[in-house]
Design a protein around this motif. Structure first.
Motif, mmCIF file in Angstrom:
data_model
loop_
_atom_site.group_PDB
_atom_site.id
_atom_site.type_symbol
_atom_site.label_atom_id
_atom_site.label_comp_id
_atom_site.label_asym_id
_atom_site.label_seq_id
_atom_site.Cartn_x
_atom_site.Cartn_y
_atom_site.Cartn_z
ATOM 1 N N GLY A 31 32.195 53.874 -3.151
ATOM 2 C CA GLY A 31 31.569 52.972 -2.189
ATOM 3 C C GLY A 31 32.674 52.239 -1.438
ATOM 4 N N ASP A 60 27.593 54.939 0.820
ATOM 5 C CA ASP A 60 28.293 53.724 1.262
ATOM 6 C C ASP A 60 28.580 52.777 0.096
ATOM 7 O OD1 ASP A 60 27.898 54.877 3.694
ATOM 8 O OD2 ASP A 60 26.782 53.215 4.598
ATOM 9 N N THR A 61 27.677 52.795 -0.878
ATOM 10 C CA THR A 61 27.907 51.972 -2.076
ATOM 11 C C THR A 61 28.159 52.839 -3.308
ATOM 12 O OG1 THR A 61 26.471 50.265 -1.141
ATOM 13 C CG2 THR A 61 26.994 50.085 -3.493
ATOM 14 N N ASP A 64 29.656 51.745 -6.582
ATOM 15 C CA ASP A 64 30.335 50.475 -6.293
ATOM 16 C C ASP A 64 31.607 50.312 -7.127
ATOM 17 O OD1 ASP A 64 30.499 48.272 -4.722
ATOM 18 O OD2 ASP A 64 29.049 47.044 -5.820
ATOM 19 N N ARG A 67 34.562 48.019 -6.302
ATOM 20 C CA ARG A 67 34.430 46.624 -6.720
ATOM 21 C C ARG A 67 34.437 46.502 -8.250
ATOM 22 N NH1 ARG A 67 30.274 43.050 -7.446
ATOM 23 N NH2 ARG A 67 28.680 44.645 -7.224
ATOM 24 N N GLN A 434 23.366 48.590 -10.423
ATOM 25 C CA GLN A 434 24.713 49.022 -10.841
ATOM 26 C C GLN A 434 24.935 48.834 -12.339
ATOM 27 O OE1 GLN A 434 26.610 50.922 -9.247
ATOM 28 N NE2 GLN A 434 25.742 50.735 -7.203
#
Ligand code: FCB
Length: 454
Positions: A31, A60-61, A64, A67, A434
């Protein structure tokens, strides 16, 4: 279908130093596509075209991970993973594919590598796992010979930065898949269909880029372990009929020999060249020697076999894969066939004799759901993993210089043209929250890794 589990092999079947781990790739998990100066790749564009991704979703994520990487590393440590294969997003490091480097992108991989080492996990880095920078895609992608040189420059940049800590490097992931699925089957970026000329150019230019990259990386880091990752698949005829036998041979040529022969024997298979004479790319003098620049290790992705029938209604190689009745198939429609992994390892040793090999990907997608007890019961994946690790033990006993086994995948992720419909993880991901949750197969694998060697 019930799954009577085979046992794990004896832990002592694997020599000290053999590594068990898991694999992912950047585009499928990171992401953060517009974060910290990352450029776009052709997969970013492709996933936003209508109708291209089965569930209509994009990456796009994804997981994740850009992060949540710290938590993900902690999870790997809790599972006792000894090695982790990840890929570097080319457009995160070089937003335009070449030229000015993005320091924030390089720094992300610095932190990731340091985090792995701090947790005692050996990194295996892949440079190109299909996320070609858009600027290079628009300049011709793998149909352009210039992309090969760009790969080598990118490789040199990254190995200079991370090569003091990362020993194991793969230039390419599955050049066959990128070429054929992206330029012939039309199911991956860039989405071309039936373009044999583009497909073969993509094969040649990726392999040329691999050879140039190995040379550049060798110069920068003489002691690094360099190689590439190929997806290999035994092709068996659906019947003893001569047409099916010939179709299986064609399939083997396209899928396996067309990549192995150039890398290890500095030539394309004569039968493929003959069949495709009119569509072959320009091969300049010296190209084949560059492609065959010696490597230190070969990564093999193995999932299943192909049972192949002649089909004159289809374009060359004029074949179709048949589904074997009465056996378990994953949600990808792939058969659980561990014998093929043993056969593949033995064949590669016999015909190509790489100095070292590792399983860079192996795993199964299953319809995993969190059940009311809060667990993910995935006996079919347990069955698959145990059987394939057994196959590795048999190959080792027969002298294959196998050094690591990396399961695909650490966690559920974005499965390319199939979006989030395929769950390959040892760890379940809830893509809304998530939340990560170790599946029973993940716990089973972790227990095997931790079991005493005695
Ligand atoms: C391989 C890819 C990997 C993943 C698995 C299921 O072809 O290398 O990224 O999609 O298949």
């Amino acid at each position: 279908m019930s799954h009577t589990l085979p046992p794990w092999p004896a832990r002592s079947a694997f020599p000290p130093g053999f590594l068990f781990g898991a694999a992912t790739s950047a585009f499928q998990i990171e992401g953060g596509v517009a974060t910290e100066g990352r450029g776009a790749s052709w997969w970013d564009r492709y996933t936003h075209l209508p109708g291209r991704i089965r569930d209509g979703r994009h990456a796009d994520t994804a997981c994740d991970h850009h992060r949540l990487w710290r938590e993900d590393l902690d999870l790997m440590q809790r599972l006792g993973l000894q090695a982790y294969r990840f890929s570097i997003a080319w457009p995160r490091v070089l937003p335009m594919g070449r030229g000015a480097a993005n320091e924030a992108g390089l720094a992300f991989y610095d932190r990731l590598v340091d985090g792995l080492l701090a947790r005692g996990i050996v990194p295996y880095a892949t440079l190109y796992h299909w996320d070609l920078p858009l600027a290079l895609a628009d300049a011709g992608g793998w149909q352009s010979r210039d992309t090969a040189a760009a790969l080598a420059d990118y490789a040199a940049l990254v190995v200079q930065r991370l090569g003091d800590r990362v020993q194991h490097w793969a230039t390419l992931n599955e050049p066959r898949c990128c070429a054929w699925v992206g330029h012939f089957e039309g199911r991956h970026a860039p989405g071309l269909q039936g373009d044999l000329r583009a497909t073969l150019a993509a094969v040649h230019h990726q392999l040329l880029g691999h050879g140039l990259a190995v040379q550049a990386m060798r110069a920068a880091r003489p002691t690094a372990q360099l190689g590439l990752v190929l997806d290999l698949k035994p092709h068996l005829p659906a019947s003893g009929h001569a047409d099916d036998v010939a179709a299986a041979r064609r399939g083997d040529g396209v899928f396996n020999r067309c990549l192995l022969d150039p890398v290890f024997h500095a030539s394309y298979p004569a039968d493929v060249v003959q069949a495709c004479a009119a569509e072959m790319p320009e091969i300049r003098s010296g190209d084949m020697a560059t492609i065959a620049t010696p490597i230190d290790e070969l990564g093999i992705n193995y999932y299943t076999r192909a049972v192949v029938a002649h089909d004159a209604s289809r374009p060359w190689p004029s074949l179709r894969e048949e589904r074997v009745p009465g056996v378990h198939h994953s949600t990808m429609g792939w058969e659980d066939w561990p014998e093929g992994l043993e056969q593949t390892l033995l064949r590669v040793q016999r015909e190509y004799a790489p100095k070292a090999v590792y399983i860079a990907e192996n795993g199964a997608a299953e319809p995993d759901e969190v059940s009311t007890d809060g667990l993910v019961h995935d006996p079919a994946r347990q069955h698959y993993l145990r059987g394939h690790v057994q196959a590795c033990a048999r190959a080792l006993a027969q002298g294959v210089p196998l050094q690591a086994y990396l399961a695909w995948s650490l966690m559920d992720n974005f499965e390319w043209g199939r979006g989030y419909t395929q769950r390959f993880g040892l760890v379940h991901v809830d893509f809304e929250t998530q939340q990560r949750r170790v599946k029973n197969s993940g716990a089973d694998y972790a227990a095997f890794i931790a079991s005493p060697r005695a």
